[in-house]
Design a protein around this motif. Structure first.
Motif, short mmCIF file in Angstrom:
data_model
loop_
_atom_site.label_atom_id
_atom_site.label_comp_id
_atom_site.label_asym_id
_atom_site.label_seq_id
_atom_site.Cartn_x
_atom_site.Cartn_y
_atom_site.Cartn_z
N GLY A 136 0.65 -1.23 -0.02
CA GLY A 136 0.02 0.19 0.02
C GLY A 136 0.87 1.32 0.03
O GLY A 136 0.36 2.40 -0.08
N ARG A 137 2.06 1.20 0.03
CA ARG A 137 2.95 2.24 -0.06
C ARG A 137 3.08 2.83 -1.58
O ARG A 137 3.03 1.98 -2.36
CB ARG A 137 4.62 1.99 0.43
N MET A 138 3.40 4.17 -1.51
CA MET A 138 3.54 5.12 -2.55
C MET A 138 4.73 4.41 -3.29
O MET A 138 5.63 4.06 -2.82
CB MET A 138 3.73 6.54 -2.46
N ARG A 139 4.80 4.41 -4.75
CA ARG A 139 5.88 3.77 -5.42
C ARG A 139 7.05 4.86 -5.87
O ARG A 139 8.02 4.28 -6.59
CB ARG A 139 5.63 3.02 -6.52
N GLY A 140 6.89 6.01 -5.39
CA GLY A 140 7.83 6.90 -5.80
C GLY A 140 7.84 7.55 -7.05
O GLY A 140 8.67 8.24 -7.43
N PHE A 141 6.65 7.55 -7.71
CA PHE A 141 6.28 8.22 -9.12
C PHE A 141 5.02 8.74 -9.18
O PHE A 141 4.08 8.13 -8.23
CB PHE A 141 7.02 7.39 -10.36
N ALA A 142 4.71 9.53 -9.95
CA ALA A 142 3.19 10.12 -10.23
C ALA A 142 2.95 10.36 -11.61
O ALA A 142 3.84 10.31 -12.65
CB ALA A 142 2.93 11.28 -9.52
N PHE A 143 1.79 10.34 -12.26
CA PHE A 143 1.26 10.77 -13.45
C PHE A 143 0.49 12.00 -13.49
O PHE A 143 -0.57 11.94 -12.38
CB PHE A 143 0.63 9.66 -14.23
N GLU A 173 14.44 17.62 -13.26
CA GLU A 173 15.71 17.96 -12.65
C GLU A 173 15.96 18.92 -11.36
O GLU A 173 16.75 19.31 -10.87
CB GLU A 173 17.10 17.88 -13.72
N ALA A 174 14.63 19.31 -11.24
CA ALA A 174 14.50 20.36 -9.84
C ALA A 174 14.39 19.68 -8.68
O ALA A 174 13.95 18.37 -8.84
CB ALA A 174 13.26 21.09 -10.06
N GLU A 175 14.86 20.23 -7.61
CA GLU A 175 14.79 19.70 -6.36
C GLU A 175 13.56 19.90 -5.51
O GLU A 175 13.12 21.12 -5.64
CB GLU A 175 16.20 20.07 -5.50
N TRP A 176 12.88 18.83 -5.25
CA TRP A 176 11.75 19.19 -4.39
C TRP A 176 11.36 18.12 -3.22
O TRP A 176 11.58 16.79 -3.41
CB TRP A 176 10.64 19.15 -5.37
N MET A 177 11.31 18.76 -2.08
CA MET A 177 11.18 17.66 -0.91
C MET A 177 12.33 16.81 -0.81
O MET A 177 12.17 15.58 -0.60
CB MET A 177 9.82 16.83 -1.14
N GLY A 178 13.53 17.41 -0.99
CA GLY A 178 14.82 16.86 -1.00
C GLY A 178 15.22 15.78 -2.13
O GLY A 178 16.12 15.06 -1.97
N ARG A 179 14.39 15.69 -3.03
CA ARG A 179 14.72 14.64 -4.16
C ARG A 179 14.74 15.51 -5.57
O ARG A 179 14.17 16.44 -5.58
CB ARG A 179 13.64 13.66 -4.39
N VAL A 180 15.55 14.94 -6.43
CA VAL A 180 15.86 15.42 -7.81
C VAL A 180 14.94 14.77 -8.73
O VAL A 180 14.96 13.63 -8.92
CB VAL A 180 17.21 15.34 -8.30
N LEU A 181 13.79 15.56 -8.89
CA LEU A 181 12.55 14.86 -9.99
C LEU A 181 13.11 14.71 -11.41
O LEU A 181 13.87 15.29 -11.90
CB LEU A 181 11.65 15.85 -10.18
N LYS A 182 12.44 13.59 -11.94
CA LYS A 182 12.72 13.25 -13.42
C LYS A 182 11.33 13.42 -13.73
O LYS A 182 10.23 12.77 -13.58
CB LYS A 182 13.07 11.86 -13.40
#
Length: 95
Positions: A39-46, A64-73
């Motif tokens: 039931g955990r989020m898988r770390g990606f979204a649409f 490649e922006a940093e958001w919530m401590g992560r670099v987004l793809k």
């Protein structure tokens, strides 16, 4: 067209993602896939937006922006590949 957002923080919510993308236009839908077993989020979204120009602006700004401590793809989502029923490996014939 749908936007794929990878490397999301596991703490991100639909509202968090929607708020970020709303800066670039109207968000029609946000999906946060979860693991079937945990039931955990898988770390990606649409994300679906109102039109392609808004999607392009969001991709350009957020990839490649940093958001919530992560670099987004962030990019255009690829069509889902058709899978054969059963989910297992195709068996090789021994003959």
């Amino acid at each position: 067209m749908t936007i794929y957002v990878g490397n999301l923080s596991y703490q991100a919510t639909k509202e968090d993602v929607s708020d970020v993308f709303t800066e670039y236009g109207t968000v029609k839908r946000v999906q946060l896939p979860t693991d079937r077993e945990t039931g955990r989020m898988r770390g990606f979204a649409f994300v679906d937006m109102e039109d392609e120009s808004q999607e392009d602006a969001a991709i350009q700004a957020l990839d490649e922006a940093e958001w919530m401590g992560r670099v987004l793809k962030v990019n255009k989502a690829k069509p889902r590949e058709e899978r054969s029923p059963g989910g297992g490996r195709a068996s090789k014939s021994r003959y």
